[in-house]
Structure formats: structure tokens, C-alpha cells
Write an enzyme that holds these catalytic residues in place. Structure first.
Site, PDB file in Angstrom:
ATOM      1  N   GLY A  47      -0.405   4.293   7.060  1.00 44.63           N
ATOM      2  CA  GLY A  47      -0.294   5.109   5.861  1.00 44.63           C
ATOM      3  C   GLY A  47       0.569   4.348   4.863  1.00 44.63           C
ATOM      4  O   GLY A  47       1.633   3.820   5.230  1.00 44.63           O
ATOM      5  N   ALA A  48       0.097   4.291   3.599  1.00 45.50           N
ATOM      6  CA  ALA A  48       0.728   3.390   2.634  1.00 45.50           C
ATOM      7  C   ALA A  48       2.256   3.552   2.502  1.00 45.50           C
ATOM      8  O   ALA A  48       2.998   2.570   2.653  1.00 45.50           O
ATOM      9  CB  ALA A  48       0.026   3.530   1.285  1.00 45.50           C
ATOM     10  N   ASP A 237      -4.169   3.982  -1.169  1.00 39.40           N
ATOM     11  CA  ASP A 237      -3.453   2.777  -0.719  1.00 39.40           C
ATOM     12  C   ASP A 237      -3.088   1.851  -1.863  1.00 39.40           C
ATOM     13  O   ASP A 237      -2.089   1.126  -1.788  1.00 39.40           O
ATOM     14  CB  ASP A 237      -4.278   2.026   0.325  1.00 39.40           C
ATOM     15  CG  ASP A 237      -4.153   2.731   1.656  1.00 39.40           C
ATOM     16  OD1 ASP A 237      -4.881   3.711   1.870  1.00 39.40           O
ATOM     17  OD2 ASP A 237      -3.278   2.339   2.450  1.00 39.40           O
ATOM     18  N   ASN A 247      -8.725   3.627  -0.930  1.00 36.47           N
ATOM     19  CA  ASN A 247      -8.241   4.509   0.138  1.00 36.47           C
ATOM     20  C   ASN A 247      -9.138   4.282   1.350  1.00 36.47           C
ATOM     21  O   ASN A 247     -10.083   3.479   1.301  1.00 36.47           O
ATOM     22  CB  ASN A 247      -8.264   5.975  -0.314  1.00 36.47           C
ATOM     23  CG  ASN A 247      -7.523   6.880   0.658  1.00 36.47           C
ATOM     24  OD1 ASN A 247      -6.405   6.559   1.090  1.00 36.47           O
ATOM     25  ND2 ASN A 247      -8.112   8.008   1.032  1.00 36.47           N
ATOM     26  N   LYS A 248      -8.851   4.973   2.433  1.00 31.20           N
ATOM     27  CA  LYS A 248      -9.579   4.784   3.689  1.00 31.20           C
ATOM     28  C   LYS A 248     -11.085   4.779   3.486  1.00 31.20           C
ATOM     29  O   LYS A 248     -11.617   5.596   2.731  1.00 31.20           O
ATOM     30  CB  LYS A 248      -9.169   5.910   4.656  1.00 31.20           C
ATOM     31  CG  LYS A 248      -9.826   5.889   6.012  1.00 31.20           C
ATOM     32  CD  LYS A 248      -9.723   4.574   6.745  1.00 31.20           C
ATOM     33  CE  LYS A 248      -8.302   4.124   6.959  1.00 31.20           C
ATOM     34  NZ  LYS A 248      -8.212   2.697   7.374  1.00 31.20           N
TER      35      LYS A 248
HETATM   36  O1  MRU Z   1      -5.510   2.453   7.867  1.00 32.84           O
HETATM   37  P1  MRU Z   1      -4.533   3.548   7.538  1.00 32.84           P
HETATM   38  O2  MRU Z   1      -4.542   4.639   8.557  1.00 32.84           O
HETATM   39  O3  MRU Z   1      -3.156   3.011   7.265  1.00 32.84           O
HETATM   40  O4  MRU Z   1      -5.084   4.161   6.184  1.00 32.84           O
HETATM   41  C1  MRU Z   1      -4.329   5.159   5.555  1.00 32.84           C
HETATM   42  C2  MRU Z   1      -5.003   5.763   4.388  1.00 32.84           C
HETATM   43  O5  MRU Z   1      -6.042   5.347   3.961  1.00 32.84           O
HETATM   44  C3  MRU Z   1      -4.259   6.882   3.713  1.00 32.84           C
HETATM   45  O6  MRU Z   1      -5.147   7.777   3.126  1.00 32.84           O
HETATM   46  C4  MRU Z   1      -3.357   6.291   2.609  1.00 32.84           C
HETATM   47  O7  MRU Z   1      -2.544   5.291   3.125  1.00 32.84           O
HETATM   48  C5  MRU Z   1      -2.527   7.308   1.974  1.00 32.84           C
HETATM   49  S1  MRU Z   1      -1.218   7.814   3.031  1.00 32.84           S
HETATM   50  C6  MRU Z   1      -0.175   8.877   2.243  1.00 32.84           C
END
Ligand code: MRU
Length: 349
Positions: A47-48, A237, A247-248
Site C-alpha cells: 500500500g503506497a 499509487d 492504482n492496482k
Molecule cells: O501491490 P499493492 O498491494 O501494494 O497495491 C496497493 C494498491 O494498489 C492500493 O490501492 C494503493 O497503494 C493505495 S493504498 C492507500
């Protein structure tokens, strides 16, 4: 009160191992840079904003352990830790934002004793955590104003307490809506390949007592067609200067579907996620992960031998598909090249 996802404990970095959730809630302790780098890479911490905090604490780890007394060699050690941590994951802007912040704290105090700089870096890293907590609460307040009573909300991946130091970004909005007694229902995309939605978001929402319905990623279109989704809230992200948002993987397809079905699509992210050096999302580096994550499920091969796979961890949603971006400063509306404030320091203002 959310559980502390990541914190500084007795000279080590204590974090919840998110790869074990929800079956097993366990803390791990990273006492050296290599184990922290691995924890970031393997998504034990993810998570970012949480990766940003991990980065700041990683630099602190090296600074605290350093035996160097002279600035030049101390600086070399700290800068090399910054470069190393920056190589762990490429997409989340927050990691680089936090590392740059630590680097600035180091370089702007070069006239001081190493012992004093160590104290300054400690303050800076703790500041990143403290501010993240405050920022989460402010975003939650701004975002909850967009939620109506009994809204049915769709979310993707995990943008909750586990992805930050506190309340989360997109999930923070939902926790706040619950606190305001808005009686929401949340549909959660399972989020293939690593199931952050099924494993982490459902776990957080259940703990918060929010009505939660898990769906497979490929069900979102039919739910929208049936009129079951009122709003979508996701995290981010990295956000380019024009509002394009990484984002994801799977977020972009939700945004396209949302536009077709006239469902408002909201991104919730702190300003530390903005990358104002990038004029648009085409320049956002997208992490490609191990193909095994696609070819296997729960460690078991699901595709026949000899089949290739492709595994980009993020996609970019064009700004035109985003109804609004909720930040700690307030809710930004299109045109984003006007509402996202930009100045020559290239930091969000
Ligand atoms: O690969 P990850 O699990 O780190 O991906 C996270 C995401 O895509 C979240 O949506 C993003 O980081 C926002 S977290 C507040």
C-alpha cells in the site's frame, strides 16, 4: 481504533505480515535493510503510504546503526540505503516521496554533528508516520461528505489501515461513513492475482462492522448493469499532474465501466501520492511482478506447463474517467490541470 500496521519498536521496524492475513495475524521485526527490502518486495508491507513509511524507517534503521563519526562516510552509508530501498518497488510515489524527504533532512543539515543529524532523521521518520495518521483522518472527513445514507459502494484492492499508518485512504472514507451512521454496503473486488480485496479489505471492513459483500473482479460489470453500485472509491499509487492515476491492476477497467453505467468514480489519496514531475500517466513506471503470481493460486500451479503469463501490478486510469480526487486538502474536481496546484518546487501545494 485501527491496529498499528508499521511502527518503530526498540530499534527495529515492527510490521504486520500482510501475506499471512486473514488466517494468521503476525508481526515481524526487520532489524536490517535487506529484510525490510524483502518485506516490501514480497508485499508483507504494502500500500503506497505504508511503503513510504517503511522507506523512512529503513533509512532511520541505517542511520541509527551507523558507527560513522564523520559526515562524509555517514552520508555515503545513508544515501546508499536510500538508493537500495528505492529499488524495491517502482510505482508508489509515496516511497520516493518519503526517501526524498529523508535525503533532504540529511543534506540540509550537513554542517551539524553526525549525532545531531541522527536525531533529526529520527524526527523526520516519526513525522512521516504522525502526519500520515492526521492526513488519513482529514481525507476520511472530506470523502465521507460524498457518501449518502445506504450507498452501495464498490472498492478494489486494499486502501485501508493496512496500507497506511492509520485509517486508510479509500477505506478511511468508508470507516468515517460508518461512524456517521450512513449504513453503507461495500462490495469488495477480490483483486487477482494476490487477493488484497478478499484477504485484507474484507478483513478490515468486517472488523469495522461494515456490511461487506465479496465479488470476483469479473462480476463488477454485471453489478453495475443491475444498478447495484452507487459509487466507487479506490486508492492510488501515483497521480500525474493531469490527474491520470496509477492504482492496482483492474482499477482502470472499473473506471471505464463506471463511466458507461454513470457511476461516480472517486480516487482517495494523500498529496504525497502526486508526482508533479510527470505531465501525464503514460510516464508512470508500472511494476511487473513474477509470472508465478498469475500461473499459480495459493502456491499451486493452475495453468498447464509451458504457458506464459503477464503480470503488471498496476494500471493507469485516465483523468477523464475520474469524478473527483479526495485529498487531505479537500476534494479536487476536473479540470485537474487547474485543481492540482503546481509550482516550480514541483511539490503539491
Ligand atoms: O501491490 P499493492 O498491494 O501494494 O497495491 C496497493 C494498491 O494498489 C492500493 O490501492 C494503493 O497503494 C493505495 S493504498 C492507500
Amino acid at each position: 481504533m485501527p491496529i498499528p500496521t508499521i511502527e518503530w519498536k526498540d530499534g527495529k521496524i515492527k510490521l504486520v505480515d500482510q501475506t499471512r492475513l486473514p488466517a494468521d495475524f503476525r508481526y515481524i521485526y526487520c532489524g536490517d535493510l535487506r529484510s525490510l527490502w524483502q518485506a516490501i518486495k514480497k508485499l508483507k508491507v504494502r500500500g503506497a503510504p505504508a511503503i513510504g513509511i517503511a522507506g523512512a524507517l529503513g533509512v532511520l534503521l541505517v542511520s541509527e546503526k551507523s558507527k560513522r563519526k564523520n559526515f562524509k562516510s555517514y552520508k555515503r552509508e545513508v544515501l546508499s540505503s536510500i538508493r537500495y530501498l528505492a529499488s524495491s518497488r517502482p510505482t508508489a510515489r509515496n516511497l520516493f516521496w518519503a526517501l526524498e524527504r529523508m535525503e533532504r533532512a540529511l543534506l540540509s543539515n550537513k554542517k551539524r554533528d553526525v549525532a545531531d543529524i541522527k536525531t533529526i532523521l529520527k524526527k523526520e521518520a516519526f513525522g512521516v508516520i504522525r502526519e500520515d495518521k492526521e492526513i488519513c483522518r482529514r481525507m476520511a472527513g472530506h470523502g465521507a461528505a460524498l457518501v449518502r445514507k445506504r450507498d452501495r459502494i464498490l472498492t478494489h484492492c486494499n486502501a485501508g489501515g493496512l496500507a497506511t499508518a492509520d485509517y486508510g485512504t479509500a477505506l478511511g472514507v468508508l470507516f468515517e461513513a460508518k461512524r456517521l451512521k450512513k449504513e453503507i454496503t461495500v462490495y469488495v473486488d477480490e483483486t487477482r492475482p494476490l487477493l488484497q480485496g478478499a484477504r485484507l479489505t474484507s478483513w478490515e471492513l468486517k472488523k469495522a462492522g461494515i456490511k461487506t459483500i465479496l465479488i470476483c473482479d469479473n462480476m463488477a460489470a454485471s453489478l453495475m448493469a443491475e444498478g447495484r453500485i452507487d459509487k466507487i472509491f479506490v486508492g492510488a499509487d501515483r497521480i500525474a499532474r493531469n490527474g491520470d492515476t496509477a492504482n492496482k491492476i483492474g482499477t482502470y477497467s472499473l473506471a471505464v465501466l463506471a463511466r458507461y453505467h454513470r457511476v461516480p468514480f472517486y480516487v482517495v489519496a494523500p498529496t504525497s501520492t502526486f508526482d508533479l514531475n510527470l505531465t501525464n500517466g503514460k510516464k508512470i513506471p508500472i511494476e511487473k511482478r513474477d509470472k508465478k503470481e498469475v500461473l499459480e493460486f495459493g502456491g499451486k500451479r493452475i495453468a498447464p506447463a509451458g504457458i506464459d503469463a503477464y503480470n503488471p501490478a498496476f494500471d493507469v486510469t485516465p483523468h477523464k474517467l475520474i469524478t473527483a480526487i479526495v485529498t487531505e486538502e479537500g476534494v479536487l474536481r476536473p479540470p485537474y490541470n487547474k485543481s492540482i496546484k503546481y509550482d516550480e518546487t514541483k511539490r503539491y501545494r
